[in-house]
Design an enzyme around this catalytic site. Structure first.
Site, PDB file in Angstrom:
ATOM      1  N   ASN A 150      39.055  50.913  32.246  1.00 20.01           N
ATOM      2  CA  ASN A 150      38.664  49.780  33.081  1.00 20.01           C
ATOM      3  C   ASN A 150      38.667  48.525  32.212  1.00 20.01           C
ATOM      4  O   ASN A 150      37.810  48.355  31.349  1.00 20.01           O
ATOM      5  CB  ASN A 150      37.271  50.032  33.671  1.00 20.01           C
ATOM      6  CG  ASN A 150      36.815  48.925  34.604  1.00 20.01           C
ATOM      7  OD1 ASN A 150      37.386  47.839  34.633  1.00 20.01           O
ATOM      8  ND2 ASN A 150      35.757  49.194  35.355  1.00 20.01           N
ATOM      9  N   HIS A 168      42.125  47.612  41.514  1.00 21.71           N
ATOM     10  CA  HIS A 168      41.402  47.506  40.252  1.00 21.71           C
ATOM     11  C   HIS A 168      41.307  48.894  39.643  1.00 21.71           C
ATOM     12  O   HIS A 168      40.950  49.864  40.321  1.00 21.71           O
ATOM     13  CB  HIS A 168      40.008  46.924  40.506  1.00 21.71           C
ATOM     14  CG  HIS A 168      39.082  47.051  39.343  1.00 21.71           C
ATOM     15  ND1 HIS A 168      39.437  46.679  38.059  1.00 21.71           N
ATOM     16  CD2 HIS A 168      37.806  47.510  39.257  1.00 21.71           C
ATOM     17  CE1 HIS A 168      38.417  46.902  37.247  1.00 21.71           C
ATOM     18  NE2 HIS A 168      37.424  47.406  37.947  1.00 21.71           N
ATOM     19  N   CYS A 181      34.802  42.365  37.493  1.00 22.59           N
ATOM     20  CA  CYS A 181      36.040  43.109  37.736  1.00 22.59           C
ATOM     21  C   CYS A 181      36.862  42.541  38.891  1.00 22.59           C
ATOM     22  O   CYS A 181      38.051  42.812  38.999  1.00 22.59           O
ATOM     23  CB  CYS A 181      35.731  44.576  37.990  1.00 22.59           C
ATOM     24  SG  CYS A 181      34.947  45.410  36.594  1.00 22.59           S
TER      25      CYS A 181
END
Length: 325
Positions: free
Chosen positions: A282, A252, A115
């Site tokens: 996500n 993020h 990520c």
């Protein structure tokens, strides 16, 4: 004294057409829209179609970024693609993107930091540009996490989605202060002691399989805010700036509670936070460039704005980037 900075010329994004809502997931597994929204802030996510690969998403995002920047693909001499879900074990998905764009010069490679991948890719491209090795780069985050999810695990399958985002960077001389356009500073960290908290239980060198994503959600949450804010304080220290100087915070997009807690700790006003987690879920390395593209398109992020980026991912990896648009 002038400094060479990596200036963002344009950005673009791509999302698969298929939207998977919380209600649809609730019909398959033991969960509910209320539970997912309360714990994560996610309401829907996009899922790649059969035969739609990470490279396809990346190419579409890259083309959108090139169009927004108003530059030709042939002017690109570096492609750094952040992904944990490549089309193949090798070659790099970046070379598939390079070929599809008709680029047959320069370099293209993948970067894997989960990520945090887009922040790591930005930092990597920035170093190549600032040292003069390349002049113009495509930095892409692209993922098809739906391919590595255990759809019977309600703790993970509700969290992730597919998508891609990209930016075009160009090395440009700037005066050499915190008022410069472009990337002002990047800060990267990793700590392999935390591997078991967020990982995929397979790979070509171990199980000869792709494996599924596994996560200890509470442990990830416990570490996230502290790690994120530490590298942001590093960015402030390196540039002589503070939270008060930030125009936009683009974190993020993993979990709204983590984002809210981080902004609160940093004293960044909620109205300065760009949130897309509700619509995208996500999307790992794609989440920051996807959010950037949304905020640029709707007119929030404008030339001259100071934009703070941060991410944390499996490994653990985490990092920050501070740039002036």
């Amino acid at each position: 004294m002038t400094a060479l900075r990596s200036v963002v010329l344009g950005c673009g994004s791509y999302l698969p057409q298929r939207i998977l809502t919380n209600a649809e997931l609730a019909a398959r597994i033991d969960t509910s829209d209320e539970w997912i929204v309360q714990r994560t802030g996610i309401r829907q996510r996009h899922i790649a179609a059969e035969g739609e690969f990470t490279s396809h998403l990346a190419v579409n995002a890259a083309r959108a970024a090139l169009a927004h920047a108003g530059v030709d693909a042939q002017s690109i001499d570096l492609i750094v693609l952040a992904t944990s879900t490549p089309d193949n074990t090798f070659p790099a998905t970046a070379v598939a993107v390079q070929n599809e764009l008709g680029i047959h010069h320069g370099a293209a490679f993948d970067l894997q930091a989960v990520c945090s991948g887009f922040i790591f890719a930005l930092a990597t491209a920035d170093n190549f540009l600032r040292c003069g090795a390349y002049k113009r780069a495509l930095v892409i985050g692209a993922e098809t996490f739906s391919r590595i999810l255990d759809w019977s695990d309600r703790g993970t399958c509700v969290l992730f989605g597919d998508g891609a985002g990209a930016v075009v960077l160009e090395a440009q001389p700037q005066p050499g202060s915190s008022l410069d356009r472009g990337l002002l500073t990047t800060h990267l960290r990793s700590d392999g002691r935390h591997k078991s908290k967020l990982y995929v239980d397979g790979g070509p060198g171990s199980t000869r399989t792709v494996g599924y994503l596994r996560m200890e959600g509470r442990e990830v949450f416990k570490h996230a805010v502290g790690m994120i804010t530490d590298v942001i304080y590093d960015a402030f220290k390196a540039t002589g700036t503070s939270a008060a100087d930030i125009d936009w915070f683009v974190p993020h997009q993993a979990n709204k509670r983590i984002i809210d807690a981080s902004a609160h700790k940093l004293h960044i006003a909620p109205e300065k936070v760009v949130l897309t987690v509700d619509l995208h879920g996500n999307t790992s390395a794609a989440s920051i460039p996807l959010a950037l593209a949304v905020a640029v398109k709707d007119g929030r992020i404008r030339k001259g704005d100071l934009v703070l980026l941060e991410a944390m991912g499996g490994g653990f990896t985490w990092g920050s980037a501070l740039l002036r648009w």
